[in-house]
Design a protein around this motif. Structure first.
Motif, short mmCIF file in Angstrom:
data_model
loop_
_atom_site.label_atom_id
_atom_site.label_comp_id
_atom_site.label_asym_id
_atom_site.label_seq_id
_atom_site.Cartn_x
_atom_site.Cartn_y
_atom_site.Cartn_z
N TYR A 8 47.57 63.24 42.08
CA TYR A 8 48.50 62.33 42.77
C TYR A 8 48.25 60.90 42.31
O TYR A 8 49.17 60.19 41.89
CB TYR A 8 48.29 62.41 44.28
CG TYR A 8 49.11 63.42 45.03
CD1 TYR A 8 50.50 63.29 45.14
CD2 TYR A 8 48.51 64.51 45.67
CE1 TYR A 8 51.26 64.21 45.85
CE2 TYR A 8 49.26 65.43 46.38
CZ TYR A 8 50.63 65.28 46.47
OH TYR A 8 51.38 66.19 47.17
N ARG A 9 47.00 60.47 42.40
CA ARG A 9 46.67 59.08 42.07
C ARG A 9 46.97 58.79 40.60
O ARG A 9 47.50 57.73 40.26
CB ARG A 9 45.20 58.83 42.40
CG ARG A 9 44.94 58.78 43.91
CD ARG A 9 43.45 58.71 44.22
NE ARG A 9 43.23 58.49 45.66
CZ ARG A 9 42.14 58.83 46.31
NH1 ARG A 9 41.14 59.42 45.65
NH2 ARG A 9 42.02 58.59 47.61
N LEU A 45 54.77 66.62 43.04
CA LEU A 45 54.90 67.88 43.77
C LEU A 45 53.94 68.92 43.20
O LEU A 45 54.25 69.57 42.21
CB LEU A 45 56.33 68.40 43.70
CG LEU A 45 56.61 69.65 44.55
CD1 LEU A 45 56.86 69.26 46.01
CD2 LEU A 45 57.82 70.42 44.01
N PRO A 46 52.77 69.13 43.81
CA PRO A 46 51.96 70.30 43.47
C PRO A 46 52.60 71.54 44.10
O PRO A 46 53.01 71.51 45.26
CB PRO A 46 50.59 70.00 44.10
CG PRO A 46 50.62 68.54 44.42
CD PRO A 46 52.06 68.23 44.71
N PHE A 47 52.66 72.65 43.36
CA PHE A 47 53.30 73.84 43.90
C PHE A 47 52.74 75.09 43.24
O PHE A 47 52.02 75.04 42.24
CB PHE A 47 54.82 73.77 43.71
CG PHE A 47 55.30 73.80 42.28
CD1 PHE A 47 55.67 74.99 41.67
CD2 PHE A 47 55.39 72.62 41.54
CE1 PHE A 47 56.12 75.01 40.35
CE2 PHE A 47 55.84 72.63 40.22
CZ PHE A 47 56.20 73.84 39.63
N GLY A 80 48.73 77.23 39.72
CA GLY A 80 49.87 76.52 40.25
C GLY A 80 50.35 75.53 39.21
O GLY A 80 49.93 75.56 38.05
N GLN A 81 51.22 74.65 39.62
CA GLN A 81 51.74 73.61 38.72
C GLN A 81 51.84 72.29 39.47
O GLN A 81 51.77 72.25 40.71
CB GLN A 81 53.11 74.01 38.17
CG GLN A 81 53.10 75.30 37.35
CD GLN A 81 54.47 75.65 36.81
OE1 GLN A 81 55.06 74.90 36.03
NE2 GLN A 81 55.01 76.78 37.25
N ILE A 82 52.02 71.23 38.73
CA ILE A 82 52.24 69.90 39.31
C ILE A 82 53.35 69.24 38.52
O ILE A 82 53.27 69.14 37.30
CB ILE A 82 50.97 69.03 39.24
CG1 ILE A 82 49.80 69.72 39.95
CG2 ILE A 82 51.24 67.66 39.86
CD1 ILE A 82 48.48 68.98 39.78
N ALA A 124 54.41 74.61 48.30
CA ALA A 124 54.38 73.27 47.73
C ALA A 124 53.82 72.29 48.75
O ALA A 124 53.93 72.50 49.97
CB ALA A 124 55.76 72.81 47.28
N LEU A 125 53.23 71.21 48.24
CA LEU A 125 52.79 70.10 49.06
C LEU A 125 53.90 69.05 49.11
O LEU A 125 54.38 68.62 48.07
CB LEU A 125 51.52 69.47 48.47
CG LEU A 125 50.17 70.09 48.86
CD1 LEU A 125 50.08 71.53 48.41
CD2 LEU A 125 49.02 69.28 48.26
#
Length: 332
Positions: free
Chosen positions: A141-142, A153-155, A171-173, A275-276
């Motif tokens: 994120y940072r 979007l991490p998912f 997963g993916q980002i 997802a986040l």
């Protein structure tokens, strides 16, 4: 780029690896009747599709073995640039189309590999690895915000029914150059005063599955998928980077608990979309972070298809009442 995350120092000797071409993204085109930007990335049509176990691209590269995406004999958690990237910082300029708005598909697409093991889930990888995963999410994120991505979007796509093409736990980002339409609607709702913390307090314990460290796992009263579950801090946090140590511990525990409940309830590895949903790079002062699970089953042998009504109108028909789903999953 390849990023390795771990708890312990490692002597990691890189193995030989072929130099592969990496796609630099597609293009964005605006849909004037839906008010949304979509990504066109024709090169993804030829991405890796269900390779044999002996050709697992997410496994460690062993001496004298086939080259993989991770050229080390061992690792704890790895993140690398997706070579079939839809979004990329070096995305080419799109062609000019008369009457259609188009832009470069700037951003980032990364693959996050939870474990060197070929099989597993968010439950079976264990609490320590889940904590490491959350730490890696926060770092990305940072990093992606610092690179100029407006939304991150991490998912995870799990299972054949969702279209997962690699079975190795991963997963993916995606780092978007524009905030997607769905997330912008949430941003607007929070800015207008919607109080998710109050909603969670109303939903608990009747719609709840578990609480841990200031985090709640529950079935939203307005769920769109049968057996949909959200994990959220019970007090507003913009993203996992704002969570306390106790909340991070609780988040990790509930990630494993929800996955365990799904697999036990349906009697098999449950296909889902996860997802986040965190605040964007800017204007996140009112946003309330959630992690959302959308299972693709409405019964052990019954797939929840997104058919004509859902796809054409966005109006979902939910086959299982959220209160019934909460009761069923809570009993597992």
């Amino acid at each position: 780029m390849l990023y390795l995350y771990g708890r312990e120092p490692h002597t990691l000797l890189p193995q030989p690896q072929d130099k592969d071409a990496i796609a630099t993204g597609g293009e964005l085109r605006f849909h004037p009747l839906r008010g949304e930007w979509n990504v066109y990335a024709a090169h993804r049509q030829n991405r890796t599709f269900k390779p044999a176990a002996s050709a697992d691209p997410l496994a460690p590269t062993k001496p004298n073995g086939p080259a993989t995406e991770i050229p080390f004999e061992d690792f704890e958690l790895a993140i690398f640039e997706n070579k079939f990237s839809a979004l990329h910082p070096l995305a080419p300029n799109p062609p000019v189309l008369n009457g259609i708005s188009s832009e470069t598909a700037s951003g980032a697409c990364e693959v996050i590999v939870y474990t060197p093991d070929a099989e597993g889930s968010l439950h079976t990888i264990g609490q320590d690895r889940r904590l490491l995963l959350i730490t890696a999410w926060i770092d990305r994120y940072r990093s992606l915000f610092a690179r100029g991505c407006d939304y991150v979007l991490p998912f995870e796509n799990r299972g054949d029914e969702v279209g997962a093409t690699l079975h190795h736990p991963h997963g993916q980002i995606y780092g978007f150059g524009k905030v997607p339409l769905v997330q912008q609607a949430a941003i607007d709702a929070f800015a207008a005063g919607y109080d998710l913390a109050e909603e969670i307090s109303r939903a608990m314990p009747g719609y709840g599955l578990a609480e841990e460290g200031g985090m709640a796992a529950y079935c939203p009263r307005y769920a769109r998928f049968p057996y949909e579950v959200w994990i959220a801090p019970q007090q507003r946090r913009a993203g996992p980077w704002e969570c306390s140590e106790a909340e991070i511990e609780g988040f990790a525990t509930l990630l494993g608990d929800v996955t365990r409940r799904y697999d036990a309830f349906f009697g098999r590895p449950t296909p889902y979309m996860f997802a986040l949903h965190s605040a964007p790079r800017e204007s996140g002062d009112t946003y309330h972070f959630t992690a959302q699970f959308y299972p693709l089953l409405r019964g052990p042998d019954r797939v929840k298809y997104l058919a004509s009504v859902e796809q054409h109108t966005g109006v979902f028909t939910v086959d299982v009442m959220p209160e019934s789903a909460a009761m069923a999953l809570r009993s597992v």
